[in-house]
Design a protein around this motif. Structure first.
Motif, short mmCIF file in Angstrom:
data_model
loop_
_atom_site.label_atom_id
_atom_site.label_comp_id
_atom_site.label_asym_id
_atom_site.label_seq_id
_atom_site.Cartn_x
_atom_site.Cartn_y
_atom_site.Cartn_z
N ARG A 224 0.86 -1.20 0.00
CA ARG A 224 0.00 0.00 0.00
C ARG A 224 0.88 1.24 0.00
N ALA A 237 -4.55 10.21 -0.61
CA ALA A 237 -5.19 8.89 -0.68
C ALA A 237 -4.10 7.82 -0.68
N ASP A 240 -3.52 0.33 -3.29
CA ASP A 240 -2.86 -0.97 -3.18
C ASP A 240 -2.23 -1.33 -4.53
N ASN A 347 -8.15 4.71 -1.82
CA ASN A 347 -8.58 4.73 -0.42
C ASN A 347 -8.36 6.15 0.09
N TRP A 348 -9.44 6.93 0.12
CA TRP A 348 -9.31 8.34 0.49
C TRP A 348 -8.98 8.47 1.97
#
Length: 359
Positions: A224, A237, A240, A347-348
């Motif tokens: 990540r 953000a 992945d 992913n914020w």
């Protein structure tokens, strides 16, 4: 006695479990400075001495490539880089023979990518880069010579001016000056990933100034990584990275200078000769590519630039031309635009993140 044996066994088991939990994660990490930027190499689940040796070899390979491809600095006094020799031959209208096979392959690949980008990825504008002072390690404002810039744009250097014949190279335009700064970092990523895989490394992450490629997974999870906020010292953000995927970001927040309240960054629009000023950053995400095509590292380095430069209404088309389905743009007003494929992967880090989905 049997009860005592069981108790002792349990104590040993608990102690060993605590030891396993307390051990440091088998993660080797090193940093260096190559290609004019910070380089991070992370290797997971390898013996520390072996990981150190492998990382050192990768860094040596990076430094060697940097020395060969530096468009401005000689390797040492009186010894120009391989790219420097090539640029000198272009300037004087000479053919140069016995070019390294890998450099021939890079130039052929760069020609193809430049054509796909309709010239927005243009490694031949080295003279323009010099006119803006972006060949330097440190950036400060320069006197903007509009007359010189217009003359350089009018000379119209392009990758199509470069002729490749077997191991011989020449240019049909004496104003061509190659600068592979927007290609070499991605190429180095692909080389490093190839080398580590040959050494049977199952899990690693390589980061060259925001261009990142993943090998394997981090334990039982994907690697990540964060995407830098262009106007804050934090990530906007995370994303992945599956095995073999690469991510690249081009931004106006590291290599730039300010003049009269305007920001001039190193990403130059070849059509105008001026730095693009309607974009803060572009991030692209690239899956593994077929063996006979441009690899993920190179594509992650190259593809962000045309999207950064292109006018807002043409960004999606610029991405499509280069085969990019996953990308995010932050414009000069801090508006965020995300391709429909990329939306699913971000992913914020803010619960109230606002963005526009590009169709």
């Amino acid at each position: 006695m049997r009860k005592l044996t069981i108790i002792i066994t349990l104590v040993i088991a608990l102690a060993f479990g605590a030891y396993l939990l307390s051990r440091e994660e088998p993660l080797y990490h090193t940093q260096s400075y190559v290609f004019g930027t910070l380089v991070d190499i992370t290797i997971y689940n390898e013996d520390a001495d072996r990981a150190r040796s492998l990382s050192n070899q990768v860094l040596q390979n990076f430094q060697s490539l940097h020395n060969r491809l530096h468009a401005w600095k000689p390797i040492y006094e009186g010894k120009p880089s391989e790219l420097g020799q090539l640029n000198s031959s272009f300037e004087h209208g000479h053919k140069i023979k016995n070019i390294s096979p890998d450099l021939i392959a890079m130039l052929a690949d760069a020609k193809l990518l430049s054509a796909k980008s309709h010239g927005l990825f243009n490694p031949t504008i080295g003279h323009l880069i010099g006119a803006w002072g972006f060949q330097r390690d440190e950036f400060s404002e320069v006197t903007i010579d509009d007359k010189k810039i217009k003359a350089l744009v009018k000379s119209n250097p392009s990758m199509s001016d470069i002729v490749l014949e077997s191991n011989t190279v020449y240019s049909k335009n004496s104003t061509v000056k190659l600068d592979l700064g927007g290609y070499a970092k991605g190429y180095a990523l692909d080389l490093a990933a190839q080398y580590l895989r040959k050494q049977h490394v199952k899990s690693a992450l390589i980061n060259i100034g925001g261009n990142i490629i993943a090998i394997g997974t981090h334990g039982d999870k994907p690697w990540r990584v964060g995407i830098q906020h262009p106007r804050a010292p934090t990530a906007i953000a995370t994303i992945d990275l599956p095995d073999g995927w690469a991510v690249g970001t081009s931004g106006d927040y590291q290599r730039y200078f300010m003049q009269n309240g305007k920001r001039y960054c190193h990403i130059i629009d070849p059509r105008t000769g001026y730095p693009a000023q309607h974009t803060q950053s572009v991030t692209v995400l690239v899956p593994p590519q077929p063996a006979n095509q441009t690899q993920a590292g190179v594509l992650s380095d190259v593809a962000s630039k045309p999207i950064f430069i292109e006018l807002p209404q043409n960004r999606s088309k610029a991405a499509q031309e280069l085969g990019i389905e996953n990308f995010m743009v932050i414009d000069d007003q801090a508006n965020v635009f995300v391709s429909k494929n990329m939306v699913k992967k971000l992913n914020w880090l803010s619960t109230n993140a606002k963005f526009t989905t590009l169709q």
